[in-house]
Design an enzyme around this catalytic site. Sequence first.
Site, PDB file in Angstrom:
ATOM      1  N   MET A   9      -4.042  -7.224  -6.887  1.00  0.00           N
ATOM      2  CA  MET A   9      -3.666  -8.489  -7.687  1.00  0.00           C
ATOM      3  C   MET A   9      -4.747  -9.351  -8.154  1.00  0.00           C
ATOM      4  SD  MET A   9      -0.571  -7.780  -7.428  1.00  0.00           S
ATOM      5  CE  MET A   9       0.395  -9.334  -7.941  1.00  0.00           C
ATOM      6  N   LYS A  10      -5.974  -8.975  -8.209  1.00  0.00           N
ATOM      7  CA  LYS A  10      -7.170  -9.610  -8.717  1.00  0.00           C
ATOM      8  C   LYS A  10      -7.627  -9.112 -10.069  1.00  0.00           C
ATOM      9  CE  LYS A  10     -10.150 -12.700  -8.380  1.00  0.00           C
ATOM     10  NZ  LYS A  10      -9.877 -14.010  -8.895  1.00  0.00           N
ATOM     11  N   ILE A  11      -8.220  -9.645 -11.004  1.00  0.00           N
ATOM     12  CA  ILE A  11      -8.533  -9.331 -12.244  1.00  0.00           C
ATOM     13  C   ILE A  11      -9.960  -9.132 -12.187  1.00  0.00           C
ATOM     14  CG2 ILE A  11      -8.717  -9.966 -14.661  1.00  0.00           C
ATOM     15  CD1 ILE A  11      -6.105 -11.087 -14.635  1.00  0.00           C
ATOM     16  N   LEU A  12     -10.533  -8.075 -12.394  1.00  0.00           N
ATOM     17  CA  LEU A  12     -11.887  -7.563 -12.503  1.00  0.00           C
ATOM     18  C   LEU A  12     -12.661  -8.041 -13.606  1.00  0.00           C
ATOM     19  CD1 LEU A  12     -11.472  -3.970 -11.322  1.00  0.00           C
ATOM     20  CD2 LEU A  12     -12.288  -5.684  -9.750  1.00  0.00           C
ATOM     21  N   ASN A  21       1.690   2.987  -2.752  1.00  0.00           N
ATOM     22  CA  ASN A  21       0.824   3.785  -3.443  1.00  0.00           C
ATOM     23  C   ASN A  21      -0.305   4.500  -2.723  1.00  0.00           C
ATOM     24  OD1 ASN A  21       2.269   4.211  -6.364  1.00  0.00           O
ATOM     25  ND2 ASN A  21       2.634   2.071  -5.851  1.00  0.00           N
ATOM     26  N   HIS A  33       1.517   0.387 -13.344  1.00  0.00           N
ATOM     27  CA  HIS A  33       2.397  -0.915 -13.620  1.00  0.00           C
ATOM     28  C   HIS A  33       3.735  -0.533 -13.689  1.00  0.00           C
ATOM     29  CE1 HIS A  33       2.473  -4.855 -15.062  1.00  0.00           C
ATOM     30  NE2 HIS A  33       3.496  -4.513 -15.829  1.00  0.00           N
ATOM     31  N   GLY A  86       0.831  -1.166  -0.078  1.00  0.00           N
ATOM     32  CA  GLY A  86      -0.191   0.060  -0.049  1.00  0.00           C
ATOM     33  C   GLY A  86       0.825   1.107   0.027  1.00  0.00           C
TER      34      GLY A  86
HETATM   35  C1  GRF Z   1       3.379  -1.139  -7.381  1.00  0.00           C
HETATM   36  O1  GRF Z   1       4.616  -1.215  -7.671  1.00  0.00           O
HETATM   37  C2  GRF Z   1       2.501  -1.329  -8.709  1.00  0.00           C
HETATM   38  O2  GRF Z   1       3.337  -0.944  -9.791  1.00  0.00           O
HETATM   39  C3  GRF Z   1       2.289  -2.850  -8.947  1.00  0.00           C
HETATM   40  O3  GRF Z   1       2.055  -3.176  -7.565  1.00  0.00           O
HETATM   41  C4  GRF Z   1       2.857  -2.407  -6.627  1.00  0.00           C
HETATM   42  C5  GRF Z   1       2.090  -2.097  -5.584  1.00  0.00           C
HETATM   43  O4  GRF Z   1       3.082  -1.667  -4.398  1.00  0.00           O
HETATM   44  N1  GRF Z   1       0.885  -2.678  -9.615  1.00  0.00           N
HETATM   45  P1  GRF Z   1       2.212  -0.932  -3.134  1.00  0.00           P
HETATM   46  O5  GRF Z   1       1.318  -1.808  -2.646  1.00  0.00           O
HETATM   47  O6  GRF Z   1       1.784   0.475  -3.741  1.00  0.00           O
HETATM   48  O7  GRF Z   1       3.481  -0.582  -2.232  1.00  0.00           O
END
Ligand code: GRF
Length: 194
Positions: free
Chosen positions: A93-96, A21, A112, A19
């Site tokens: 990590m789950k596809i919608l 981001n 990404h 988390g």
């Molecule tokens: C990010 O690096 C993003 O590119 C990928 O998953 C990661 C999540 O990291 N889709 P965080 O949970 O935000 O630390």
Amino acid sequence: IKFFEMVKKKTCVFISGKGSNLRSLIKFSRNYNFPISVNLIVTNNRNAKGLNYAKINSIPYLIIDVKKRNYELKILNALKKNKISLICLAGFMKILSKKFISEFRKKIINIHPSLLPKFKGLNTYERILKKKEKRSGCTVHYIDEKLDNGKIILQKFFFIQDRYGINELKEKTQNLEYKSFSEALIKIYRYTNF
Ligand code: GRF
């Protein structure tokens, strides 16, 4: 004097892990002229570290059980209840499903850790290093029905140094992600009606 007051877009952030981001988006959203506020957090992982950011910031959150058939309906209800108009996927990590995506057309964005269309999918850093790429970076893009495929909103890059292993590449990429996510939101606020 009356100042223009921005009506922030109510945003839901989907996470599965750390988390970082999400943490960054919450921080940016405190700025009075940042276009979104984080009003809901959704996760498919009840042990996601990122859930702490929901707790310490008193943001409502929803833990979904993807083994149950109606979990997308639960998400849709929570989005409605919290008047959410934008979804940010941040390490979800789950596809919608196609149906879910079509209900939120052009309202779901993802980050990404590669320069798409290169290196779609999982284990991105390993594959980038194996291919001996000279540059890497991150991409913020809209979600469509295909994986890591939707229209690109913003991309940032850096040069990969010889000494970079997975940890260095990840750290460099994630630091760029925080900037990119916030800039992408400002960009879509300015140039589209979200
Ligand atoms: C990010 O690096 C993003 O590119 C990928 O998953 C990661 C999540 O990291 N889709 P965080 O949970 O935000 O630390």
